[in-house]
Design an enzyme around this catalytic site. Structure first.
Site, short mmCIF file in Angstrom:
data_model
loop_
_atom_site.label_atom_id
_atom_site.label_comp_id
_atom_site.label_asym_id
_atom_site.label_seq_id
_atom_site.Cartn_x
_atom_site.Cartn_y
_atom_site.Cartn_z
CE LYS A 12 -35.62 -28.48 -36.44
NZ LYS A 12 -35.14 -28.25 -35.05
CE1 TYR B 64 -21.95 -14.66 -66.45
CE2 TYR B 64 -22.75 -16.22 -64.80
CZ TYR B 64 -23.00 -15.31 -65.83
OH TYR B 64 -24.29 -15.08 -66.22
C1 LIG Z 1 -34.76 -29.55 -34.55
C2 LIG Z 1 -35.02 -30.05 -33.20
C3 LIG Z 1 -34.93 -31.42 -32.91
C4 LIG Z 1 -34.43 -32.44 -33.90
O1 LIG Z 1 -33.03 -32.41 -33.92
P1 LIG Z 1 -32.17 -33.45 -34.79
O2 LIG Z 1 -30.77 -33.16 -34.44
O3 LIG Z 1 -32.49 -33.11 -36.21
O4 LIG Z 1 -32.63 -34.80 -34.44
C5 LIG Z 1 -35.29 -31.85 -31.64
N1 LIG Z 1 -35.69 -30.96 -30.70
C6 LIG Z 1 -35.77 -29.63 -30.94
C7 LIG Z 1 -36.17 -28.71 -29.85
C8 LIG Z 1 -35.42 -29.13 -32.19
O5 LIG Z 1 -35.49 -27.83 -32.41
#
Ligand SMILES: *Cc1c(COP(=O)(O)O)cnc(C)c1O
Length: 407
Positions: free
Chosen positions: A52, A281
């Site tokens: 993702k 700045y």
């Molecule tokens: C993002 C996610 C993961 C992965 O989590 P990590 O801590 O990056 O390994 C696993 N399961 C779900 C439902 C997620 O949303």
């Protein structure tokens, strides 16, 4: 949408004119990390590579393809468009939507062949309403997520049996998974993770008692896999660990795992600074001795956050060069450490890489930014080109406007 085009041979990846500031993504590191995670999971457990948020900022689909080649067999995304993008790029592996989607997106998700995670009747009914039309030849895969303590996205245990029955009774649906998500698997005290696992197992046992064939179960994020809490399920879902970054300071990576991403830039200008001069700045840095500054073309519009001023540094010739004054939108000025002869064009190591390069690690950046390693990675903006490396060669480059792959 990302374009894929062939580049003439004379435009070799090394001479190609892309921005001096770039993120190198080592696809061999992704493969190594996938294999290391596979190594601590039972042979029969399938690995869902969570890609993702543009593969945690690394660049999908290149990361997805590298993970699939190295032994992952499923991909996890958060939004329908992330899944569609992978499909547009030719990815045929199963893709699971891990979180909630809007009922209006169900048809698009079905048409892209994405597997949908449900946690309530409303979404399930919306899927039932479109499954037959949107995916007549192949049942829509549905994962049922159970809330065992995160109180975020998941059905309460008492809803599970009726929802499971509903999924099983519709010929246009396929019951593809039963899942839950841990709240604090990345903490040293894991009593709550045990409680969540127990609650999950209780639901599974209840379904089994109703003589339900149990679909593939999945509970483990990176922290759970790394600490051996994957619950002996049929699928594991690591994200951050694929990228060689630990989920928290309390959880260690496995031997051999390494970070896949580093950001490198170049000195684009040397800035003479006299005693009493201010830099940047609002004149927050004032030099008390004469020194040389180096202009580096990275700023908060690249995700190099303004809050890093006064804290962060870059690596020049293996030494730490502190950021001087405010961080601008597109550039920073760093102080060249005394005794170093720096020149325009010299490499500047901004984040990650071998410690000898002198750059802060992802974890150190997280600490300075007051956040976690995840936010550092996904905060690296698209304006920074991604250069994908495999077996020591550049195999693809992605800029804001274009992408090239090299054979
Ligand atoms: C993002 C996610 C993961 C992965 O989590 P990590 O801590 O990056 O390994 C696993 N399961 C779900 C439902 C997620 O949303």
């Amino acid at each position: 949408m990302i374009l894929q085009s062939e580049r003439p041979v004379e435009n070799s990846p090394t001479t190609m004119s892309i921005r001096a500031t770039r993120a190198y993504v080592d696809l061999d590191a992704i493969a190594t990390n996938v294999r290391a995670l596979r190594g601590v999971l039972p042979e029969s457990t399938r690995l869902m590579a969570v890609v993702k948020a543009d593969a945690y900022g690394h660049g999908s689909p290149w990361v997805a393809n590298a993970a699939l080649k190295a032994g992952a067999s499923i991909l996890g995304v958060a939004t329908v468009s992330e899944g569609q993008l992978l499909r547009h790029q030719g990815v045929v592996a199963p893709i699971v939507l891990l979180g909630s989607i809007d009922v209006d997106e169900v048809e698009a998700a079905c048409r892209a062949g994405l597997e949908i995670t449900v946690a309530d009747d409303e979404l399930l009914r919306a899927i039932e309403a479109v499954a037959r039309l949107a995916s007549p030849d192949r049942p829509v895969a549905v994962h049922l997520k159970i809330d065992t303590g995160l109180r975020r996205y998941g059905a309460m245990p008492e809803q599970v049996s009726s929802m499971a029955r509903q999924i099983r009774s519709d010929p246009y649906l396929r019951f593809a998974g039963l899942s839950t998500h841990f709240a604090s698997a990345d903490e040293p005290d894991e009593a709550f993770t045990e409680e969540q696992l127990t609650a999950f197992e209780r639901v599974v046992a209840m379904l089994a008692e109703e003589e339900f064939p149990i679909p593939p179960r999945h509970v483990a994020n990176s922290a759970a896999v790394l600490t051996g809490r994957s619950g002996n399920c049929e699928i594991a879902r690591p994200g951050i660990a694929l990228y060689g970054v630990p989920p928290s300071a309390d959880v260690k990576l496995l031997p051999g795992m390494r970070p896949a991403l580093r950001i490198e830039s170049r000195i684009t200008r040397l800035v003479p600074i006299a005693p009493g001069d201010s830099v940047g700045y609002n004149r927050t840095f004032c030099a008390c001795r004469s020194m040389t500054g180096a202009l580096v073309p990275i700023g908060y519009a690249d995700g190099y956050r303004r809050a890093l001023a006064g804290q962060s540094w870059v690596g020049i010739r293996g030494r730490r060069a502190p950021v001087l004054g405010r961080i601008s939108m597109d550039q920073i000025v760093v102080g060249i450490p005394p005794g170093i002869e720096a020149r325009v064009g010299d490499p500047v190591h901004v984040i990650g890489g071998e410690p000898e390069l002198g750059a802060p690690s992802i974890a150190e950046m997280a600490e300075m930014m007051g956040t976690n390693t995840y936010e550092v990675l996904v905060g690296i903006r698209q304006r920074i080109p991604r250069v994908f490396i495999q077996s020591g060669r550049t195999v693809a480059v992605r800029t804001l406007s274009d992408a090239w792959t090299f054979d």
